[in-house]
Every structure is written in structure tokens, then in C-alpha cells.
Design an enzyme around this catalytic site. Structure first.
Site, PDB file in Angstrom:
ATOM      1  N   GLU A  92       2.333  -4.591  -7.931  1.00 54.34           N
ATOM      2  CA  GLU A  92       3.418  -4.001  -7.137  1.00 54.34           C
ATOM      3  C   GLU A  92       3.906  -5.000  -6.096  1.00 54.34           C
ATOM      4  O   GLU A  92       3.108  -5.499  -5.295  1.00 54.34           O
ATOM      5  CB  GLU A  92       2.912  -2.728  -6.453  1.00 54.34           C
ATOM      6  CG  GLU A  92       3.861  -2.152  -5.424  1.00 54.34           C
ATOM      7  CD  GLU A  92       3.207  -1.110  -4.537  1.00 54.34           C
ATOM      8  OE1 GLU A  92       3.655  -0.976  -3.384  1.00 54.34           O
ATOM      9  OE2 GLU A  92       2.262  -0.430  -4.988  1.00 54.34           O
ATOM     10  N   LYS A 141       0.798   9.222  -4.727  1.00 56.91           N
ATOM     11  CA  LYS A 141       0.190   8.248  -3.820  1.00 56.91           C
ATOM     12  C   LYS A 141      -0.157   8.970  -2.519  1.00 56.91           C
ATOM     13  O   LYS A 141       0.731   9.438  -1.814  1.00 56.91           O
ATOM     14  CB  LYS A 141       1.181   7.106  -3.577  1.00 56.91           C
ATOM     15  CG  LYS A 141       0.889   6.193  -2.411  1.00 56.91           C
ATOM     16  CD  LYS A 141       2.042   5.188  -2.262  1.00 56.91           C
ATOM     17  CE  LYS A 141       1.953   4.409  -0.971  1.00 56.91           C
ATOM     18  NZ  LYS A 141       3.056   3.410  -0.861  1.00 56.91           N
TER      19      LYS A 141
END
Length: 204
Positions: free
Chosen positions: A36, A125
């Protein structure tokens, strides 16, 4: 599609395009399969394009700190297949899904969690994990769908993973404990191995 999100995602905040492939090589060699690049990094779309071109067949590459629908589309155009958000915004989730990306929005309450799932989130998340303890995650597990994947992010170290896994975590986003600008490559490789070893021990 949630099963395509790997359990450990390396958050490369601050990485530059001229170093991103070297960092990616180290992480892929360790066994990490989630990369990421936060959009507040230098030239993030260029880094995503480079990572996707080199490692897209072996890893899920995408962006973090995605705040808008346009940014979600930009990530997809750069070759990213993962959109990670610090917040839960239904419009951004829908834009990510429409662009063909997996979406991992940030949530801090059960209300946000259910809203994100309703908008199409592939997993959630838990952010920031510093304020969402394993006990909180365990309480969420009692009411969220059993198949919902939960990945705490924020302050995660190899030693903090076990309590979250016992509470029902399915993986983690790993930030400064793994990568930060200027960190020597040997240290990145060492810490990536430590995270992978800890994860393997927890799943054994």
C-alpha cells in the site's frame, strides 16, 4: 472478493518512486503480498504504477489515504487494485468498487462498520488500533457478519498481533514498524521477516 486481500499489508508511507521497487523486492522476498502506497507520499501514483508493473502478478498493490472518488479512480488507472481509506465514506467505497478495486475503509465504531459493509466494503480496517483494543474487536465480532474480515491498523508490532488474533482479527496493516523513509534495507528485511514469522506462528 474479500479473500483476495492478503492478511498482512505493508504501508509504505513516504516511499519515493526511485526507491519503491527496491523496497518492494525486500517485502515480496519476505512473503508479504500486500503493498500500500499512501496518497500523501511523494508521487504516489507513479510508485503504484511501478509496483503494479513489477509485482502485480504476485501481490495486491494499491493506495492508502484515499479520500475522494476521483482518487479511487486514479489508483485504478495507475494499476492499483486496492483502495484503503482512513475513514468510511460510502461514495468513495462505491467508486473504488466501480473501478474494479478491492476496498478497505477505516472504521472506528460498529455503526461505521455496518455502513461500510452496506456500501460494498470487502473488509474493514480498524483504525486507529491504538484506541480500538482487542476487547473492542471481540465485542464487534459478536454482532458483525461472521465472514467479515477485520484488519487492525495503527501501532501494530509483531508482539501486539497475538491479542488481536485471539479476539478475531484476520490480518493487519503494518506501518512505521516495518517501513519509514530512510530506514536501511537490511532493517526493512529483518522487520518484514519478524512480522511474517509472528503471523505464521499465530496461524499454526
Amino acid at each position: 472478493m474479500a479473500e483476495q486481500i492478503p492478511p498482512l499489508i505493508a504501508i509504505l508511507r513516504g516511499v519515493r518512486p526511485d526507491e519503491v521497487l527496491g523496497v518492494g523486492e525486500l517485502l515480496i522476498a519476505s512473503g508479504l503480498r500486500g503493498l500500500e502506497v499512501p496518497l500523501n507520499s511523494p508521487e504516489p501514483l507513479k510508485s503504484i504504477e511501478l509496483l503494479a508493473g513489477r509485482f502485480g502478478g504476485d501481490a495486491l498493490v494499491g493506495a492508502g489515504t484515499v479520500l475522494s472518488e476521483a482518487s479511487a479512480r486514479d489508483v485504478a488507472s495507475a494499476g492499483g487494485r486496492l483502495v484503503v481509506m482512513p475513514h468510511s465514506d460510502a461514495a468513495v467505497i462505491r467508486a473504488a468498487k466501480a473501478a474494479g478495486c478491492l476496498c478497505l475503509p477505516g472504521v472506528a465504531t460498529v455503526t461505521e462498520a455496518f455502513a461500510a459493509l452496506a456500501a460494498g466494503a470487502d473488509a474493514l480496517k480498524l483504525f486507529p488500533a491504538e484506541q480500538l483494543s482487542p476487547d473492542v474487536l471481540k465485542a464487534w465480532r459478536a454482532v458483525l457478519p461472521a465472514q467479515c474480515r477485520l484488519l487492525p491498523v495503527g501501532g501494530i508490532t509483531p508482539g501486539r498481533m497475538a491479542a488481536y488474533v485471539r479476539a478475531g482479527a484476520n490480518g493487519f496493516g503494518i506501518g512505521s514498524a516495518l517501513y519509514r523513509p530512510g530506514k536501511p534495507p537490511a532493517d526493512i528485511a529483518r522487520d518484514a521477516a519478524a512480522f511474517m514469522d509472528a503471523w505464521a506462528a499465530l496461524r499454526a
